[in-house]
Enzyme design. Structure first.
Site, PDB file in Angstrom:
ATOM      1  N   ASN A  15       0.808  -1.148  -0.055  1.00  0.00           N
ATOM      2  CA  ASN A  15      -0.004   0.269  -0.035  1.00  0.00           C
ATOM      3  C   ASN A  15       0.708   1.208  -0.119  1.00  0.00           C
ATOM      4  O   ASN A  15       1.338   1.641   1.070  1.00  0.00           O
ATOM      5  CB  ASN A  15      -0.940  -0.007   1.290  1.00  0.00           C
ATOM      6  CG  ASN A  15      -1.834   1.148   1.347  1.00  0.00           C
ATOM      7  OD1 ASN A  15      -1.753   2.000   0.685  1.00  0.00           O
ATOM      8  ND2 ASN A  15      -2.547   1.063   2.422  1.00  0.00           N
ATOM      9  N   ARG A  94      -2.523  -2.182  -3.261  1.00  0.00           N
ATOM     10  CA  ARG A  94      -3.897  -1.132  -2.922  1.00  0.00           C
ATOM     11  C   ARG A  94      -3.642  -0.216  -4.193  1.00  0.00           C
ATOM     12  O   ARG A  94      -2.624   0.775  -4.059  1.00  0.00           O
ATOM     13  CB  ARG A  94      -3.896  -0.714  -1.486  1.00  0.00           C
ATOM     14  CG  ARG A  94      -4.951   0.245  -1.400  1.00  0.00           C
ATOM     15  CD  ARG A  94      -4.909   0.881  -0.382  1.00  0.00           C
ATOM     16  NE  ARG A  94      -5.941   1.821   0.147  1.00  0.00           N
ATOM     17  CZ  ARG A  94      -6.001   2.827   1.067  1.00  0.00           C
ATOM     18  NH1 ARG A  94      -4.856   3.062   1.715  1.00  0.00           N
ATOM     19  NH2 ARG A  94      -7.154   3.553   0.916  1.00  0.00           N
ATOM     20  N   HIS A 183     -12.113   4.329   0.049  1.00  0.00           N
ATOM     21  CA  HIS A 183     -12.449   3.311   1.028  1.00  0.00           C
ATOM     22  C   HIS A 183     -13.301   2.273   0.731  1.00  0.00           C
ATOM     23  O   HIS A 183     -13.889   1.479   1.771  1.00  0.00           O
ATOM     24  CB  HIS A 183     -12.858   4.032   2.314  1.00  0.00           C
ATOM     25  CG  HIS A 183     -12.275   4.972   2.991  1.00  0.00           C
ATOM     26  ND1 HIS A 183     -12.608   5.872   3.639  1.00  0.00           N
ATOM     27  CD2 HIS A 183     -10.724   5.005   3.312  1.00  0.00           C
ATOM     28  CE1 HIS A 183     -11.785   6.776   4.223  1.00  0.00           C
ATOM     29  NE2 HIS A 183     -10.464   6.200   4.027  1.00  0.00           N
ATOM     30  N   ARG A 244      -8.653  16.970   7.300  1.00  0.00           N
ATOM     31  CA  ARG A 244      -9.383  17.526   5.833  1.00  0.00           C
ATOM     32  C   ARG A 244     -10.597  18.136   6.314  1.00  0.00           C
ATOM     33  O   ARG A 244     -11.391  17.624   7.232  1.00  0.00           O
ATOM     34  CB  ARG A 244      -9.676  16.142   5.007  1.00  0.00           C
ATOM     35  CG  ARG A 244      -8.418  15.911   4.397  1.00  0.00           C
ATOM     36  CD  ARG A 244      -8.610  14.477   3.540  1.00  0.00           C
ATOM     37  NE  ARG A 244      -8.024  13.648   3.965  1.00  0.00           N
ATOM     38  CZ  ARG A 244      -7.912  12.295   3.710  1.00  0.00           C
ATOM     39  NH1 ARG A 244      -8.772  11.817   2.627  1.00  0.00           N
ATOM     40  NH2 ARG A 244      -7.091  11.200   4.037  1.00  0.00           N
ATOM     41  N   CYS A 287      -7.795  11.791  17.130  1.00  0.00           N
ATOM     42  CA  CYS A 287      -9.107  11.864  18.114  1.00  0.00           C
ATOM     43  C   CYS A 287      -8.681  11.596  19.485  1.00  0.00           C
ATOM     44  O   CYS A 287      -9.362  12.251  20.464  1.00  0.00           O
ATOM     45  CB  CYS A 287      -9.924  10.656  17.605  1.00  0.00           C
ATOM     46  SG  CYS A 287     -11.398  10.657  18.081  1.00  0.00           S
ATOM     47  N   ARG A 288      -7.871  10.647  19.936  1.00  0.00           N
ATOM     48  CA  ARG A 288      -7.576  10.270  21.337  1.00  0.00           C
ATOM     49  C   ARG A 288      -7.263  11.570  22.202  1.00  0.00           C
ATOM     50  O   ARG A 288      -7.917  11.854  23.092  1.00  0.00           O
ATOM     51  CB  ARG A 288      -6.573   9.328  21.391  1.00  0.00           C
ATOM     52  CG  ARG A 288      -7.061   7.779  21.247  1.00  0.00           C
ATOM     53  CD  ARG A 288      -5.740   6.912  21.121  1.00  0.00           C
ATOM     54  NE  ARG A 288      -5.012   7.274  19.768  1.00  0.00           N
ATOM     55  CZ  ARG A 288      -4.267   6.554  19.001  1.00  0.00           C
ATOM     56  NH1 ARG A 288      -3.960   5.366  19.820  1.00  0.00           N
ATOM     57  NH2 ARG A 288      -3.617   6.948  17.939  1.00  0.00           N
ATOM     58  N   GLU A 389      -8.508  -4.144   5.496  1.00  0.00           N
ATOM     59  CA  GLU A 389      -8.319  -4.081   3.797  1.00  0.00           C
ATOM     60  C   GLU A 389      -7.364  -4.927   3.400  1.00  0.00           C
ATOM     61  O   GLU A 389      -7.433  -5.443   2.091  1.00  0.00           O
ATOM     62  CB  GLU A 389      -8.141  -2.503   3.646  1.00  0.00           C
ATOM     63  CG  GLU A 389      -9.189  -1.528   4.056  1.00  0.00           C
ATOM     64  CD  GLU A 389      -8.781  -0.256   4.133  1.00  0.00           C
ATOM     65  OE1 GLU A 389      -8.184  -0.055   5.274  1.00  0.00           O
ATOM     66  OE2 GLU A 389      -8.929   0.779   3.278  1.00  0.00           O
TER      67      GLU A 389
HETATM   68  P1  ADP Z   1      -5.653   5.650   8.948  1.00  0.00           P
HETATM   69  O1  ADP Z   1      -6.685   6.231   8.165  1.00  0.00           O
HETATM   70  O2  ADP Z   1      -4.511   6.424   8.716  1.00  0.00           O
HETATM   71  O3  ADP Z   1      -5.410   4.186   8.703  1.00  0.00           O
HETATM   72  P2  ADP Z   1      -6.637   4.683  11.632  1.00  0.00           P
HETATM   73  O4  ADP Z   1      -8.018   3.716  10.816  1.00  0.00           O
HETATM   74  O5  ADP Z   1      -5.753   4.014  12.286  1.00  0.00           O
HETATM   75  O6  ADP Z   1      -6.113   5.799  10.461  1.00  0.00           O
HETATM   76  O7  ADP Z   1      -7.454   5.749  12.602  1.00  0.00           O
HETATM   77  C1  ADP Z   1      -6.800   6.914  13.121  1.00  0.00           C
HETATM   78  C2  ADP Z   1      -7.546   7.352  14.095  1.00  0.00           C
HETATM   79  O8  ADP Z   1      -8.109   6.656  15.008  1.00  0.00           O
HETATM   80  C3  ADP Z   1      -6.894   8.735  15.010  1.00  0.00           C
HETATM   81  O9  ADP Z   1      -7.752   9.790  14.946  1.00  0.00           O
HETATM   82  C4  ADP Z   1      -6.952   7.968  16.323  1.00  0.00           C
HETATM   83  O10 ADP Z   1      -6.722   9.021  17.312  1.00  0.00           O
HETATM   84  C5  ADP Z   1      -7.930   7.137  16.569  1.00  0.00           C
HETATM   85  N1  ADP Z   1      -7.932   6.311  17.508  1.00  0.00           N
HETATM   86  C6  ADP Z   1      -7.312   5.050  17.663  1.00  0.00           C
HETATM   87  N2  ADP Z   1      -7.500   4.602  18.452  1.00  0.00           N
HETATM   88  C7  ADP Z   1      -8.649   5.373  19.383  1.00  0.00           C
HETATM   89  C8  ADP Z   1      -9.342   5.448  20.636  1.00  0.00           C
HETATM   90  N3  ADP Z   1      -8.977   4.525  21.605  1.00  0.00           N
HETATM   91  N4  ADP Z   1     -10.214   6.326  20.840  1.00  0.00           N
HETATM   92  C9  ADP Z   1     -10.521   7.214  19.986  1.00  0.00           C
HETATM   93  N5  ADP Z   1      -9.807   7.360  18.866  1.00  0.00           N
HETATM   94  C10 ADP Z   1      -8.919   6.376  18.650  1.00  0.00           C
END
Ligand code: ADP
Length: 404
Positions: A15, A94, A183, A244, A287-288, A389
């Site tokens: 990917n 991908r 996606h 974004r 997000c965390r 994926e």
């Molecule tokens: P990508 O699109 O790069 O594959 P991911 O699917 O790994 O990204 O998602 C990343 C997002 O998921 C980030 O915003 C991260 O903060 C959020 N995330 C991961 N674990 C948690 C959690 N325990 N609580 C809230 N958000 C989370």
């Protein structure tokens, strides 16, 4: 004891992003990851490869400026050093943009390369990286079938009412300006898994899946097929995301250029890199981090989360127009799979669709755990379904390789 059965179907999944390369060798039969890793900061001053093999994590530093070709060379040595090449049956790539040409995964040949090159004009950064990855893998794994799996393919079942922009029609016919959606591999996979979880045929299932990661998109799935999705010509349209903006008033372009002297590149950077959760929270795109700040009372973090959930819920509600009947909403991606806070908020905003939230089930669904998080009385179910994926790519590649 051999670690793999003679029937194992190992596929190298690649990917390639503009400055990164995610890779894994996956047993298509089981989804088991034999080795997985990420090459990042490719082309920059400190490129590196991190990988996980046999439970151990290792980092390899590349030389400054080294990019995809060198990362793939290093990956090939790694694979050969561990004798992992012996059981490889295919390489699955991908590919972000398949345009209108590719409606399913295909064996890569010269014609396919030409098609991907043409579609790459619609997503130059990703398209260029995908083509580089394919060329390097072809050189390194001569004789192995190479298969392209497209992020856009699942959405090719949308009809023109859903995929056209209300722009002069010629922009579509002459330049391919339309909504494609992304996606697709993830939406396809979680829909199939959810149908299994709910014990209903996918061909009769109406779902709305929300892939919420750094990029976010929603897909309306009617009788198992994508009928609408929130991303468009590029992965910028639709939901508010990590960095974004998602949907904005197109009149903003004129304002930014005439009033604030922005260039096209600056606008692109503003909308892709500086907006979304990061833009509103002025804190982070993660997000965390935002959830922690919100719990501590940070007002902009609270606002960012509220906007994220409001805009997501509005988009989900809009998809009741094509669906009419909803069996389940599906949460996936890093946020969808882990954030009980966001899931609960969205479900409560959508209670009028017959959704509810079982608090305990919601709290338990995290760290890759699938589950139904609505009560048994809910008219439409809410489901958490971890995406995979890479496994879909491995499966498609293995199936195509088998037919050769
Ligand atoms: P990508 O699109 O790069 O594959 P991911 O699917 O790994 O990204 O998602 C990343 C997002 O998921 C980030 O915003 C991260 O903060 C959020 N995330 C991961 N674990 C948690 C959690 N325990 N609580 C809230 N958000 C989370």
């Amino acid at each position: 004891m051999p670690t793999t059965s003679p029937k194992s179907q190992h596929v190298l999944v690649l990917n390639c992003g503009s400055s990164s390369l995610k890779f894994a060798i996956i047993d298509a039969n089981t989804g088991h990851e034999i080795i997985s890793g990420l090459a990042e900061r490719l082309g920059a001053t400190t490129p590196s490869i991190k990988y996980k093999f046999n439970g151990a994590k290792t980092v390899i530093n590349l030389v400054a400026g080294q990019a995809h070709a060198e990362a793939i060379d290093t990956l090939v040595s790694l694979i050969k050093d561990h004798s992992l090449d012996e059981q490889l049956i295919a390489v699955g790539h991908r590919v972000v943009h398949g345009g209108e040409h590719f409606t399913q995964s295909v064996l890569i040949d010269e014609k396919v390369i030409a098609g991907i090159t043409q579609a790459a004009t619609l997503a130059p950064l990703h398209g260029h990286a995908n083509l580089l990855g394919i060329a390097s893998a072809q050189a390194s794994f001569e004789g192995l079938p190479q298969i392209a799996v497209f992020d856009t393919a699942f959405h090719q079942t949308m009809n023109e009412v859903a995929y056209l922009y209300a722009l002069p029609y010629k922009l579509y016919t002459e330049f391919g300006v339309r909504r494609y959606g992304f996606h697709g591999t993830s939406h396809f996979y979680v829909a199939g898994q959810t149908a299994k979880l709910l014990n209903q045929p996918i061909e009769q299932s109406n779902f709305i899946s929300a892939h919420l990661g750094n990029g976010c998109s929603v897909c309306a799935i009617k009788n198992g097929k994508s009928v609408d999705t929130s991303m468009g010509l590029t992965p910028l349209e639709g939901l508010m995301m990590g960095t974004r903006s998602g949907d904005i008033d197109p009149g903003l372009f004129n304002f930014l250029t005439t009033q604030l002297d922005y260039t096209a590149q600056q606008i692109d950077n503003l909308l892709n890199q500086k907006s979304g959760l990061l833009g509103i929270s002025e804190l982070s795109n993660d997000c965390r981090t935002i959830e922690e700040a919100a719990v501590a009372g940070n007002k902009k973090a609270i606002l960012a989360l509220d906007m994220f959930c409001y805009r997501l819920s509005k988009q989900i509600a809009a998809y009741m127009v094509p669906l009419q009947r909803l069996d389940a909403i599906i949460f996936t991606g890093g946020i969808g799979e882990n954030s009980d806070i966001i899931r609960e908020k969205v479900i409560s905003l959508l209670a009028f669709l017959g959704l509810d939230c079982d608090q305990k089930a919601n709290l338990n669904a995290r760290f890759g755990q699938e589950g139904i998080i609505s009560s048994s009385q809910a008219r439409s179910k809410a489901v958490v379904m971890p995406t995979n994926e890479e496994w879909v790519i491995a499966l498609d590649a293995a199936n195509i390789a088998k037919e050769l």
